[in-house]
Design an enzyme around this catalytic site. Structure first.
Site, PDB file in Angstrom:
ATOM      1  CB  THR A 169      -0.929   0.001   1.316  1.00 41.60           C
ATOM      2  OG1 THR A 169      -1.850   1.167   1.105  1.00 41.60           O
ATOM      3  CG2 THR A 169      -0.139   0.352   2.683  1.00 41.60           C
ATOM      4  CG  ASN A 170       1.112   4.418  -2.234  1.00 41.93           C
ATOM      5  OD1 ASN A 170       2.443   4.144  -2.400  1.00 41.93           O
ATOM      6  ND2 ASN A 170       0.555   4.807  -3.357  1.00 41.93           N
ATOM      7  CD  GLU A 171       2.493   6.646   6.103  1.00 45.33           C
ATOM      8  OE1 GLU A 171       3.310   5.871   6.447  1.00 45.33           O
ATOM      9  OE2 GLU A 171       1.622   6.613   6.954  1.00 45.33           O
ATOM     10  CB  ALA A 191      -1.739   7.796  -1.746  1.00 43.29           C
ATOM     11  CB  VAL A 192      -3.536   5.180  -7.097  1.00 38.74           C
ATOM     12  CG1 VAL A 192      -3.855   3.806  -7.629  1.00 38.74           C
ATOM     13  CG2 VAL A 192      -5.013   6.310  -7.240  1.00 38.74           C
TER      14      VAL A 192
END
Ligand code: CTP
Length: 228
Positions: free
Chosen positions: A28-30, A96-97
């Site tokens: 994932t992204n932060e 934030a893909v």
């Protein structure tokens, strides 16, 4: 005073996406989603017909339930955007893909067998880019650029590549960005005008972004009005 955004249909993506390796693991992204949610709530308060497509976040919101769809993966976010984009006046891509997703997703939990293990990834769909290609002159889109270096040059490239009208620039530092309640932004427009803002709460930043959208719309009033 009646808001210029009253009844305008606005699509917003927010939060991170999750790309699953197996049923219990993902990359994932932060992203807390706070900025996207603050924008959605502010525009809703201004009377806009907001539709929020959110990745997994841990937030409460004042937005009515029917205005939000929760998704997990980038692909799900794209599919959900497809349902709304074509009838939308303004699209704000705040999510934030995750840029990459595992080449293979296991349906069962991957067991720890070897000492080393590598992960094969493939590029995810770029949601803002795809809709930038089909955006009409009656629609506006706003993107975000979170950059650690060469902020202006990288943001300008993104604005052009993804056909944004405005791009909100910020960088992750101690008191802004990820998870924080404050943010310091600059907004770059398609005509290369830059507006720099002070460090503010995300709610105040959301108001600045809403004002920038209204100011920008004014320059294209005739075009914009035709679509509403
Ligand atoms: N974006 C998107 N779909 C993606 C990646 C990004 O819709 N798969 C959108 C973001 O919501 C943001 C803008 O594109 O509005 C820029 O995102 P960013 O992650 O900064 O840029 P990337 O194009 O992914 O470039 P890089 O990660 O190489 O900086």
């Amino acid at each position: 005073m009646e808001s210029k955004l009253k009844n305008k249909k606005i699509l917003i993506t927010a939060g991170p996406t999750r790309e699953y390796l197996d049923p219990v693991r993902y990359i994932t992204n932060e992203s807390s989603g706070k900025m996207g949610y603050a924008i959605a709530e502010t525009l809703h308060e201004l009377g806009a017909d907001v539709y929020l497509i959110s990745g997994p976040v841990n937030l409460t919101t004042t937005l009515p339930k029917e205005k939000i769809t929760y998704v997990k993966t980038a692909n799900e976010m794209y599919q959900e955007c497809q349902k709304h984009f074509y009838s939308t006046n303004i699209a704000i891509f705040c999510a934030a893909v995750a840029d990459y997703t595992p080449k293979i997703t296991s349906e069962i939990k991957i067991k720890k067998i070897d000492d080393e293990c590598s992960l094969e990834l493939k590029k995810n769909i770029d949601i803002a880019y795809e809709f930038g290609k089909v955006k009409t002159r009656f629609q506006q889109s706003i993107g975000f650029a979170l950059e650690t270096n060469d902020i202006l040059a990288n943001s300008k490239l993104k604005l052009e590549k993804k056909n944004f009208d405005l791009i909100v620039m910020n960088s992750p530092t101690l008191d802004q960005g990820f998870g924080h309640d404050t943010n310091k932004i600059s907004i770059l427009s398609k005509d290369m005008f830059i507006d720099n803002f002070a460090l503010k709460t995300k709610k105040e930043v959301a108001v600045d972004i809403a004002n920038a959208i209204m100011d920008y719309s004014r320059a294209f009033q005739n075009l914009v009005d035709l679509s509403f």
